[in-house]
Motif scaffolding. Structure first.
Motif, PDB file in Angstrom:
ATOM      1  N   SER A  10      77.404  21.103  -1.789  1.00 46.00           N
ATOM      2  CA  SER A  10      78.710  20.355  -2.248  1.00 46.00           C
ATOM      3  C   SER A  10      79.535  21.920  -1.806  1.00 46.00           C
ATOM      4  CB  SER A  10      78.743  19.607  -3.925  1.00 46.00           C
ATOM      5  OG  SER A  10      78.849  20.960  -4.261  1.00 46.00           O
ATOM      6  N   GLY A  16      78.355  15.959   2.399  1.00 45.51           N
ATOM      7  CA  GLY A  16      78.314  14.223   2.996  1.00 45.51           C
ATOM      8  C   GLY A  16      76.988  14.301   4.354  1.00 45.51           C
ATOM      9  N   ILE A  19      72.130  13.416   4.071  1.00 44.87           N
ATOM     10  CA  ILE A  19      72.218  11.414   3.413  1.00 44.87           C
ATOM     11  C   ILE A  19      71.201  10.921   4.246  1.00 44.87           C
ATOM     12  CG2 ILE A  19      74.499  11.051   3.650  1.00 44.87           C
ATOM     13  CD1 ILE A  19      74.612  10.284   6.092  1.00 44.87           C
ATOM     14  N   ARG A  69      78.611   3.647   1.384  1.00 46.43           N
ATOM     15  CA  ARG A  69      78.515   4.772   0.469  1.00 46.43           C
ATOM     16  C   ARG A  69      79.295   4.919   1.828  1.00 46.43           C
ATOM     17  NH1 ARG A  69      72.964   4.464  -0.313  1.00 46.43           N
ATOM     18  NH2 ARG A  69      72.404   4.941  -2.314  1.00 46.43           N
ATOM     19  N   GLN A  70      80.390   6.283   1.677  1.00 50.61           N
ATOM     20  CA  GLN A  70      81.963   6.416   2.312  1.00 50.61           C
ATOM     21  C   GLN A  70      81.895   7.931   1.424  1.00 50.61           C
ATOM     22  OE1 GLN A  70      85.540   5.604   2.553  1.00 50.61           O
ATOM     23  NE2 GLN A  70      85.028   5.323   4.773  1.00 50.61           N
ATOM     24  N   PHE A  71      82.016   9.168   2.424  1.00 48.90           N
ATOM     25  CA  PHE A  71      81.869  10.647   1.441  1.00 48.90           C
ATOM     26  C   PHE A  71      82.859  11.307   2.703  1.00 48.90           C
ATOM     27  CE2 PHE A  71      76.735  10.659   1.054  1.00 48.90           C
ATOM     28  CZ  PHE A  71      77.109   9.652  -0.181  1.00 48.90           C
ATOM     29  N   MET A 186      86.467  17.037  -1.822  1.00 46.55           N
ATOM     30  CA  MET A 186      85.793  15.065  -1.749  1.00 46.55           C
ATOM     31  C   MET A 186      85.551  14.242  -2.266  1.00 46.55           C
ATOM     32  SD  MET A 186      81.899  18.090  -1.460  1.00 46.55           S
ATOM     33  CE  MET A 186      83.081  18.945  -2.726  1.00 46.55           C
ATOM     34  N   PHE A 188      83.320  11.015  -3.011  1.00 48.41           N
ATOM     35  CA  PHE A 188      82.424   9.855  -3.310  1.00 48.41           C
ATOM     36  C   PHE A 188      82.243   8.618  -2.891  1.00 48.41           C
ATOM     37  CE2 PHE A 188      80.678  14.017  -3.386  1.00 48.41           C
ATOM     38  CZ  PHE A 188      80.161  14.791  -2.093  1.00 48.41           C
ATOM     39  N   TRP A 212      83.556   9.207  -7.181  1.00 49.14           N
ATOM     40  CA  TRP A 212      84.134  10.687  -7.611  1.00 49.14           C
ATOM     41  C   TRP A 212      84.602  11.225  -6.917  1.00 49.14           C
ATOM     42  CZ3 TRP A 212      79.574  14.321  -7.706  1.00 49.14           C
ATOM     43  CH2 TRP A 212      79.416  15.738  -8.385  1.00 49.14           C
ATOM     44  N   THR A 521      72.857   7.674 -11.015  1.00 46.05           N
ATOM     45  CA  THR A 521      73.989   7.376 -11.696  1.00 46.05           C
ATOM     46  C   THR A 521      74.182   7.400 -13.029  1.00 46.05           C
ATOM     47  OG1 THR A 521      75.433   5.218 -11.077  1.00 46.05           O
ATOM     48  CG2 THR A 521      75.118   7.010  -9.818  1.00 46.05           C
TER      49      THR A 521
END
Length: 544
Positions: A10, A16, A19, A69-71, A186, A188, A212, A521
């Motif tokens: 990061s 991203g 993955i 998921r999407q980043f 970012m 997440f 996040w 998480t």
């Protein structure tokens, strides 16, 4: 990906890209495709359970998952990356001849599911040949057909990509306008659509959402080349996009003027504050090493709880069954039996996977156990650990704690840390009133670098912002601060915890455990707490 890898990635703005195992790339619009039909999922689960039973399994559970998921990754005035992924499939776990077996498939047809169940049973029978004792599975009631959803107001997956990118680019522009040299920000976003069924008679459909919004702001003194950074003060949350609405009710203005956040986050305001604070950090004096009383904000304390309480109280680490990601634990079963004095009487630590807004909040764990709250440390004394259905008998208990989790349909579920939090103090106490009584101290906000030994007994923690306290007053910012602890000594030095009005979450969005590695998480709540006589070192000192 573990937290150390994530922080490294990061900082480069490329998290991203990392993955592996998280599915295949899809168009952003496909994130809103309808969930799998519940009747179809039940039929597939029944097919798997019947095939397992016919093959000789005495127990079977089935997890059907669609993981989305999407980043969104940005730096200054550029969108660096957008990744949307989907992973869908079925995992089958069985007990046969007293041993576990597991198999998974992305073949969503009846034949493929049945074959996976037969394969899991064959694996279990093979495992039984070398197993010395049969699995002891704690009973859990069959629940019939039930469901649970994260109580969101705005589905983050439904927010247009342009709106997300515009938000992040606006954040970056605000930080640059306030004096930052560099900034990355970012998003997440995660949606787990999970279905669980078991031969106990449970059919559980869950829709779980998490978010996040991290950022890192950097300021450089061009004359000296010195630089300082400040990460965002957001917490990863079990919420929808409403978390980013900047509701004033979610703000906590601290005694030094810093704004922290609870159930709502103003990312643009925090970016401006971060830029100004990085400039201030460039001019702040370096800390003088020594003993200080520490006043720790919840945005900082979460990581200390996570590393020195959360992980050491995982039963598999206590028993030595798990050693990945910083080892086992100094805790032993006899310490639980003897009510080991883990902390002072001010320290009350509880596990709870039901807390609204938390990362770990679900209705049922990945073994079909209804989630709940239980005490880990009561009035400073160690009273319990974290255990799943096949572990809890080792603690002399007959019901799982409900803390089993798998990060994918293709991963086998195992014991994962629930939300582990420190209860607020019962007496009315504000942060300002706590600071009034500190003669020589440091007020720490935000999490930073850390190091911990293989038994989670010795550790060192940094932070984001440090403020010197002299004779009950905050006198200015400090830099180069880290404190060292021995776990029981540190928690026994806790002399005060603020009341519930200051209670906030921090947490980890990428907590690594296991081999092969899985991520989970987890949130950690607390109010501001005071710890007396803690050893502080200067991280900039020259030893040569």
């Amino acid at each position: 990906m573990d937290r150390r890898q994530f922080l490294t990635l990061s900082s480069l703005g490329v998290a991203g890209l990392a993955i592996p195992g998280w599915g295949h790339a899809i168009a952003a619009e496909a994130l809103l495709d309808p969930a799998l039909d519940v009747a179809m999922k039940k039929s597939l689960a029944d097919t798997a359970m019947q095939a397992a039973t016919d093959s000789g399994a005495s127990y079977c559970d089935v997890r059907i998952g669609r993981y989305l998921r999407q980043f969104v990754i940005t730096r200054e005035d550029k969108v660096q990356n957008v990744v949307s992924t989907e992973s869908t499939g079925i995992g089958v776990r069985v007990i046969a001849d007293g041993a576990w077996g597991f198999a998974a498939t992305n073949d969503m047809g009846a034949a493929g599911v049945a074959e996976a169940a037969r394969q899991a049973t064959a694996i279990a029978k093979a495992n039984a040949k070398t197993q010395t004792a049969p699995v002891e599975l704690a009973a859990t009631p069959g629940l019939g057909e039930v469901s649970w959803k994260t109580p969101i107001r705005k589905n983050a997956m439904a927010v247009p990509l342009k709106e997300k990118a515009d938000l992040l680019l606006g954040v970056n522009a605000d930080a640059m306008g306030a004096g930052a040299s560099f900034v990355n920000s970012m998003l997440f976003l995660v949606n787990e659509q999970k279905y669980f069924a078991s031969t106990d008679g449970s059919y559980i459909d869950q829709d779980v959402h998490r978010i996040w919004a991290p950022m890192t702001v950097t300021a450089i003194d061009k004359a000296s080349g010195k630089f300082r950074t400040r990460s965002g003060l957001s917490a990863p949350m079990g919420m929808g996009f409403e978390y980013l609405d900047g509701d004033a009710a979610g703000r906590f203005v601290l005694p030094n003027g810093v704004t922290a956040y609870g159930q709502s986050y103003d990312m643009r305001a925090d970016a401006i504050a971060a830029a100004k604070q990085t400039l201030e950090k460039l001019k702040a004096p370096s800390v003088k090493p020594g003993k200080y009383d520490l006043v720790l904000d919840p945005s900082h304390t979460w990581l200390t709880i996570h590393e020195s309480i959360g992980h050491p109280l995982e039963l598999d680490r206590v028993l030595g069954y798990e050693a990945n990601y910083a080892g086992t634990s100094f805790v032993t079963l006899d310490k639980v039996r003897d009510r080991f004095q883990y902390g002072s009487g001010q320290v009350n630590i509880f596990a709870d996977k039901t807390q609204p807004g938390s990362l770990g909040a679900v209705g049922y764990d990945d073994e079909g156990v209804k989630t709940r709250r239980w005490d880990l440390i009561k009035d400073g004394k160690l009273v319990n650990l974290q255990a799943t259905r096949d572990q809890v008998h080792l603690l002399g208990e007959d019901a799982s704690h409900g803390c089993s989790y798998a990060d994918s349909w293709s991963s086998v579920q195992f014991q994962r840390m629930p939300n582990v939090s420190m209860a607020p103090g019962n007496a009315k106490l504000s942060v300002a009133d706590m600071i009034k009584d500190v003669e020589k101290g440091i007020y720490i906000i935000g999490d930073g670098s850390f190091s911990i030994d293989q038994q989670r007994y010795n550790a060192q923690f940094g932070g984001q912002l440090f403020y010197e306290i002299e004779d009950g007053k905050i006198t200015g910012m400090l830099e180069d601060v880290a404190y060292q602890i021995q776990t029981p000594e540190f928690w026994n030095s806790c002399v005060a915890v603020c009341d519930k009005s200051d209670y906030r979450f921090g947490g980890s969005f990428f907590d690594g455990k296991g081999q092969p590695s899985q991520v989970s998480t987890v949130s950690h709540g607390s109010s501001t707490a005071r710890f007396n006589g803690v050893n502080v070192i200067n991280t900039a000192r020259n030893l040569g």
